[in-house]
Design a protein around this motif. Structure first.
Motif, PDB file in Angstrom:
ATOM      1  N   PHE A 110       0.806  -1.421  -0.012  1.00 42.78           N
ATOM      2  CA  PHE A 110       0.083  -0.065  -0.100  1.00 42.78           C
ATOM      3  C   PHE A 110       0.815   1.029  -0.009  1.00 42.78           C
ATOM      4  O   PHE A 110       0.453   2.489  -0.120  1.00 42.78           O
ATOM      5  CB  PHE A 110      -0.734  -0.093   1.256  1.00 42.78           C
ATOM      6  N   ALA A 135      10.870   1.237   6.946  1.00 40.43           N
ATOM      7  CA  ALA A 135      10.866  -0.060   7.477  1.00 40.43           C
ATOM      8  C   ALA A 135      11.106  -1.191   6.301  1.00 40.43           C
ATOM      9  O   ALA A 135      11.290  -2.387   6.829  1.00 40.43           O
ATOM     10  CB  ALA A 135       9.792  -0.256   8.292  1.00 40.43           C
ATOM     11  N   LYS A 214      -2.750   7.832   0.465  1.00 40.86           N
ATOM     12  CA  LYS A 214      -3.309   6.844   1.375  1.00 40.86           C
ATOM     13  C   LYS A 214      -4.661   7.087   1.503  1.00 40.86           C
ATOM     14  O   LYS A 214      -5.472   6.214   1.815  1.00 40.86           O
ATOM     15  CB  LYS A 214      -2.418   6.788   2.762  1.00 40.86           C
ATOM     16  N   TYR A 235      -6.739  -2.110  10.964  1.00 41.73           N
ATOM     17  CA  TYR A 235      -5.593  -1.569  10.352  1.00 41.73           C
ATOM     18  C   TYR A 235      -4.367  -1.877  11.004  1.00 41.73           C
ATOM     19  O   TYR A 235      -4.304  -1.502  12.186  1.00 41.73           O
ATOM     20  CB  TYR A 235      -5.911  -0.388   9.995  1.00 41.73           C
ATOM     21  N   THR A 237      -1.118  -1.085  12.220  1.00 45.74           N
ATOM     22  CA  THR A 237      -0.651   0.484  12.600  1.00 45.74           C
ATOM     23  C   THR A 237       0.775   0.346  12.904  1.00 45.74           C
ATOM     24  O   THR A 237       1.391   0.050  13.810  1.00 45.74           O
ATOM     25  CB  THR A 237      -1.511   1.259  13.688  1.00 45.74           C
ATOM     26  N   GLY A 238       1.788   1.320  12.203  1.00 46.73           N
ATOM     27  CA  GLY A 238       2.942   1.700  12.524  1.00 46.73           C
ATOM     28  C   GLY A 238       2.809   3.155  12.702  1.00 46.73           C
ATOM     29  O   GLY A 238       2.589   3.597  13.683  1.00 46.73           O
ATOM     30  N   GLY A 239       2.989   3.917  11.606  1.00 49.13           N
ATOM     31  CA  GLY A 239       2.918   5.405  11.468  1.00 49.13           C
ATOM     32  C   GLY A 239       1.615   5.774  11.497  1.00 49.13           C
ATOM     33  O   GLY A 239       1.496   7.061  11.886  1.00 49.13           O
ATOM     34  N   THR A 241      -0.467   6.494   9.008  1.00 46.99           N
ATOM     35  CA  THR A 241      -0.799   7.156   7.855  1.00 46.99           C
ATOM     36  C   THR A 241      -2.082   6.598   7.146  1.00 46.99           C
ATOM     37  O   THR A 241      -2.889   7.581   6.650  1.00 46.99           O
ATOM     38  CB  THR A 241       0.260   7.467   6.588  1.00 46.99           C
ATOM     39  N   GLY A 242      -2.134   5.447   6.908  1.00 50.13           N
ATOM     40  CA  GLY A 242      -3.460   4.838   6.112  1.00 50.13           C
ATOM     41  C   GLY A 242      -4.604   5.114   6.938  1.00 50.13           C
ATOM     42  O   GLY A 242      -5.695   5.385   6.390  1.00 50.13           O
ATOM     43  N   GLY A 300       7.183  -3.810   9.177  1.00 51.91           N
ATOM     44  CA  GLY A 300       6.050  -2.493   9.040  1.00 51.91           C
ATOM     45  C   GLY A 300       5.675  -1.989  10.463  1.00 51.91           C
ATOM     46  O   GLY A 300       5.138  -0.899  10.404  1.00 51.91           O
ATOM     47  N   LEU A 301       5.412  -2.935  11.511  1.00 52.79           N
ATOM     48  CA  LEU A 301       5.109  -2.467  12.782  1.00 52.79           C
ATOM     49  C   LEU A 301       6.132  -2.171  13.898  1.00 52.79           C
ATOM     50  O   LEU A 301       5.788  -1.838  15.110  1.00 52.79           O
ATOM     51  CB  LEU A 301       4.143  -3.649  13.327  1.00 52.79           C
ATOM     52  N   CYS A 347       1.132 -10.329   4.146  1.00 57.31           N
ATOM     53  CA  CYS A 347       2.591 -10.337   4.641  1.00 57.31           C
ATOM     54  C   CYS A 347       2.010 -10.402   6.171  1.00 57.31           C
ATOM     55  O   CYS A 347       0.844 -10.531   6.788  1.00 57.31           O
ATOM     56  CB  CYS A 347       2.622  -8.603   4.490  1.00 57.31           C
ATOM     57  N   THR A 377      -1.835  -5.221   3.861  1.00 49.84           N
ATOM     58  CA  THR A 377      -1.102  -4.233   3.525  1.00 49.84           C
ATOM     59  C   THR A 377       0.011  -4.428   2.413  1.00 49.84           C
ATOM     60  O   THR A 377       0.643  -3.471   1.817  1.00 49.84           O
ATOM     61  CB  THR A 377      -0.388  -3.147   4.726  1.00 49.84           C
ATOM     62  N   GLY A 378       0.402  -5.833   2.345  1.00 45.83           N
ATOM     63  CA  GLY A 378       1.403  -6.133   1.444  1.00 45.83           C
ATOM     64  C   GLY A 378       1.681  -7.511   1.179  1.00 45.83           C
ATOM     65  O   GLY A 378       0.684  -8.374   1.870  1.00 45.83           O
TER      66      GLY A 378
HETATM   67  C1  LIG Z   1       3.420  -4.089   5.092  1.00 47.61           C
HETATM   68  C2  LIG Z   1       2.966  -2.869   6.206  1.00 47.61           C
HETATM   69  N1  LIG Z   1       2.181  -2.896   6.851  1.00 47.61           N
HETATM   70  C3  LIG Z   1       1.765  -1.799   7.571  1.00 47.61           C
HETATM   71  C4  LIG Z   1       2.732  -0.846   7.862  1.00 47.61           C
HETATM   72  C5  LIG Z   1       2.358   0.301   8.825  1.00 47.61           C
HETATM   73  O1  LIG Z   1       1.759   1.406   7.969  1.00 47.61           O
HETATM   74  P1  LIG Z   1       1.477   3.019   8.688  1.00 47.61           P
HETATM   75  O2  LIG Z   1       3.012   3.457   8.821  1.00 47.61           O
HETATM   76  O3  LIG Z   1       0.750   3.586   7.717  1.00 47.61           O
HETATM   77  O4  LIG Z   1       0.796   2.648   9.894  1.00 47.61           O
HETATM   78  C6  LIG Z   1       3.851  -0.864   7.127  1.00 47.61           C
HETATM   79  C7  LIG Z   1       4.760   0.258   7.124  1.00 47.61           C
HETATM   80  O5  LIG Z   1       5.885   0.248   6.959  1.00 47.61           O
HETATM   81  C8  LIG Z   1       4.084  -1.965   6.025  1.00 47.61           C
HETATM   82  O6  LIG Z   1       5.108  -1.922   5.409  1.00 47.61           O
END
Ligand SMILES: Cc1ncc(COP(=O)(O)O)c(C=O)c1O
Length: 389
Positions: A110, A135, A214, A235, A237-239, A241-242, A300-301, A347, A377-378
């Motif tokens: 995404f 990440a 996003k 969802y 969630t890391g950063g 943004t989504g 990503g987390l 993922c 998300t991936g």
């Molecule tokens: C596969 C995947 N999912 C979720 C996230 C987290 O996304 P966000 O930073 O929008 O919360 C990432 C961030 O690198 C990611 O690569």
């Protein structure tokens, strides 16, 4: 610039700024959001987006920053499948369950959406070199869109980033800087590199346009559900943004009269080894304290602190949502379950959403009548090292 764009507005102090400049944060240090003249958009587009439009996220161009005569830097991002997860739904006793499969994006995640928008605007506003802390997936997406735009990309990644992400960036011509540390250390070094070398920093929420890309997650979801929203969205969630982008899309669509006022309950799922949003949510805090040590296989987390934490927490609370932590074992097991039941190689972050859903059904937060959307998300292909038996 899209003629419907009014200005950039600070998400914290409400100060406005001109969109006709390369700009990162508001001088107060908080993210900037793009504001549109939605009544003018409504007058031009009284109908919901319909008819012949490109099958990419740029089909919503009136609600995106690029101008009419400006060709977006695009690789066909967006328009990803909303998969009806019927078999999973019946095994969980749910009436309706969907998986929004973002692995179908260019570069397999995404992150393509945000970086298509950010690179389009950075190029239009005169940037020549771009920097990003990543990440993994955001770096690959920046490398691709920068290559497409003829710009140089500098990607700062933790040394333990999944090999596929590093190799992808290098293959796409980005300069990769491996950092002994976490994404927050990468953020510091990318910002420093940008200051010293005149690169433009496209770190998440540190420039105004990734969130606009996003946002199309939310626009697309509504369109695919025939202009209504589900009861619950889960969802990873890391950063964030989504999550923040989708919420902005829901607000804008409501103002445009495209959807009714029903708000989905927004759920953040994080890894038990790095759960700053879950902790702050449970403690009733308005911001997240830094999480240390940040340990999870889901790269990503692995985000110990997010600049938009106050926005994420606000959305979870306003929507009647919640935040859930799941272990690495749970997310990998559920990624396998999604694969076997739905044919999607997701993922670990995608697997985390199913692990969270199961907990939320057990706790009674999700009821059998709820319509739920999980975000994968991936692609699992980026994480082969984790899935090898
Ligand atoms: C596969 C995947 N999912 C979720 C996230 C987290 O996304 P966000 O930073 O929008 O919360 C990432 C961030 O690198 C990611 O690569």
């Amino acid at each position: 610039m899209n003629p419907f764009v009014l200005h950039l507005e600070c998400s914290a102090c409400d100060k406005t700024h001109s969109p006709r400049q390369l700009i990162n944060l508001c001088p107060c240090g908080k993210p900037l959001l793009v504001r549109y003249d939605l009544s003018a958009v409504q007058a031009k587009l009284p109908q919901k987006i319909q008819g012949i439009r490109p099958h990419t996220m740029w089909r919503y161009r009136e609600l995106l920053p690029a101008g009419n005569s400006q060709a977006p830097i695009s690789l066909g991002e967006g328009d990803t499948p909303l998969v009806d997860a019927g078999r999973l739904a019946s095994s969980l006793g749910l009436s309706r369950l969907w998986i929004k499969d973002e692995s179908a994006n260019p570069t397999g995640s995404f992150k393509a959406r945000g970086l298509s928008a950010a690179v389009t605007m950075a190029k239009a506003l005169g940037a020549e070199s771009l920097a990003i802390p990543s990440a993994g997936n955001a770096g690959g997406a920046l490398a691709a869109y920068a290559a497409r735009a003829g710009l140089q990309a500098h990607v700062f990644m933790p040394r333990n980033v999944p090999p596929a992400n590093r190799i992808e960036c290098e293959a796409l011509g980005a300069e990769v800087h491996l950092v002994d540390g976490l994404i927050t250390d990468c953020g510091r070094l990318a910002a420093q590199g940008a200051r010293v070398n005149g690169w433009f920093d496209v770190a998440t929420l540190k420039e105004p346009y990734r969130i606009e890309g996003k946002k199309t997650l939310g626009l697309e979801l509504a369109e695919q559900l025939r202009w209504r929203l589900p009861d619950v969205i889960i969802y990873p969630t890391g950063g964030g943004t989504g999550l923040v982008g989708m919420w902005k899309a829901f607000d804008e669509m409501r103002q445009l009269g495209w959807i009714d006022s029903k708000k989905p309950r927004m759920v953040s799922v994080q890894a038990a080894g790095c759960a700053p949003v879950v902790r702050a949510f449970q403690q009733g805090e308005p911001r997240c304290g830094p999480w240390s040590p940040a340990t999870t296989l889901a790269a990503g987390l692995r985000v110990p602190r997010a600049i938009g934490d106050f926005l994420i927490l606000d959305i979870l609370r306003h929507s009647g949502g919640t935040a859930v932590a799941v272990t690495d074992e749970e997310m990998l097991a559920e990624a396998g379950a999604m694969g076997r039941s739905q044919g999607l190689f997701v993922c670990p972050e995608g697997g985390a959403t199913l692990a969270a859903l199961k907990k939320l059904i057990r706790s009674g937060f999700v009821r059998p009548s709820d319509e739920v959307v999980l975000f994968n998300t991936g692609s699992g292909l980026k994480y082969l090292h984790l899935f090898e038996a």
